[in-house]
Design an enzyme around this catalytic site. Structure first.
Site: not given
Length: 388
Positions: A128, A130, A159, A243, A341, A366
């Site tokens: 991956t 930027p 990473i 993966e 809570g 994604t």
């Protein structure tokens, strides 16, 4: 149903692993969550126990066991409630080591794979970027051949093990003009001149180190090329199935643990004179959550069996991650609600679990990308083939 997939040996392995995690890992989790660094001693202990070598050939320090041992490892690591610790372990064993095992040369395997199985070296996988995100083909990192060397320039981000690992499996373009047909894979030592890493702060998975890595004129010998030049894209694609299944298994396992914890809480928490597990609205919602978890779990076991048999399960593994991570988010969100809570308090496990689970639909592709991959296969009849 477990008899369809798990033998007595599997169950004994699970018991031993669960004991190991409780003894060696759990007492340190809070510290690692706080510091964002997993101490080296535990990597060696994992290696000594053979946990890094479950799917690695015996010739390189592994045990060469069936894929259900991996499923057990993944499931049990979710039960200690640190998505970051689990991610660091499986990113090493099933991202970095998978590429070494499949594409590494004999020399590369001896130098990196064997010590990885033994817990002496830690690896990370750098794909991956930027500006790329899920668009693997859009990567900008380049590897230019100069004599007997390659010169690497570019950057990677998000990473896992990106800061504290010993070596990096890096995808870079050797023929940028060819697009995704010009990508190659390299192994690079952490201490190579020009390699630098910046630690990223995250919402969840806080025990793992996640880094942005820069390559500034990094010179590596040509023997650091893994597999064939310009075959990196199919290498990457064929390992995505494993993966995605791993992330699907992680998802059903953390949802299952959340439900176990919540059921016990509901049996002890009282309101209006009775335990809250006696209220129909809560009981029926819990039953729905349990149903969705079990459906995902059984599908994931089926996909595991097929992968273990050598089938190329791109569509099914993609479905596994897409559906299981959504289910886990929904179930854990609801389990937090069951606790009221207390679910929002850090001393209870659901707060961390909710943060850690949220990465599921993002990391490793994604959900939006996964839906498109599935659409291409079921609507456009696209057929993904393994690398030759």
């Amino acid at each position: 149903m477990s008899k369809l997939y798990f033998t007595e040996e599997h169950h004994l392995f699970r018991e031993s692993l669960r004991d190991f995690l409780q003894k060696e890992v759990v007492p340190n989790i809070e510290k690692w969550e706080e510091t964002g660094q997993i101490e080296r001693f535990i990597w060696k202990k994992f290696g000594d126990m053979g946990y890094f070598g479950l799917a690695t050939p015996e010739a390189y320090g592994g045990l060469d066991l069936d894929l259900f041992y991996t499923v057990i490892l993944l499931e049990e690591m979710q039960r200690i409630n640190s998505g970051g610790f689990a991610a660091a372990i499986w990113a090493h064993a099933y991202l970095a080591m998978t590429h070494l095992n499949k594409e590494g040369s004999q020399e590369q395997k001896e130098k990196y794979l064997t010590p990885s199985a033994l817990g002496d070296k830690i690896g990370c996988l750098c794909i991956t970027e930027p500006f790329g995100g899920s668009d693997v083909a859009g990567m900008r990192t380049t590897a230019v051949k100069k004599g007997d060397n390659y010169v690497i320039n570019g950057s990677k981000t998000f990473i896992t093990n990106g800061v504290y690992s010993d070596y990096l499996i890096v995808a870079a373009k050797t023929k940028p003009e060819l697009g995704n047909k010009g990508i190659s894979i390299f192994v690079i030592d952490r201490d190579a001149s020009g390699v630098s890493a910046t630690k990223l702060e995250k919402l969840g998975w806080r025990a793992s180190d996640t880094g942005e890595i820069a390559f500034d004129n990094v010179i590596i010998p040509s023997e650091n090329l893994m597999g064939e030049e310009n075959q990196g894209f199919p290498y990457i694609m064929q390992h995505f199935a494993l993966e995605r299944l791993i992330m699907g298994v992680n998802a059903h396992a953390r949802a299952e643990y959340a439900l176990e914890y919540t059921k016990k809480y509901m049996s002890e928490r009282t309101a209006f004179g009775r335990t809250i597990d006696k209220f129909q609205a809560l009981r029926h919602t819990f039953a729905e959550c349990e149903t969705q978890m079990e459906i995902c779990k059984q599908f994931n076991y089926y996909v595991t069996k097929c992968l273990d048999n050598g089938d190329y399960m791109v569509k099914e593994a993609t479905m596994s991650k897409l559906q299981s991570t959504k289910m886990a988010d929904d179930v854990i969100y609801q389990c937090l609600q069951f606790l009221g809570g207390y679910g929002y308090m850090e001393e209870y496990p659901l707060a961390r679990m909710a943060r850690d689970s949220r990465l599921g639909p993002i990391g490793g592709g994604t959900s939006e990308i996964l839906r498109e991959i599935i659409a291409k296969m079921v609507i456009d009849n696209k057929d993904y083939k393994p690398a030759t």
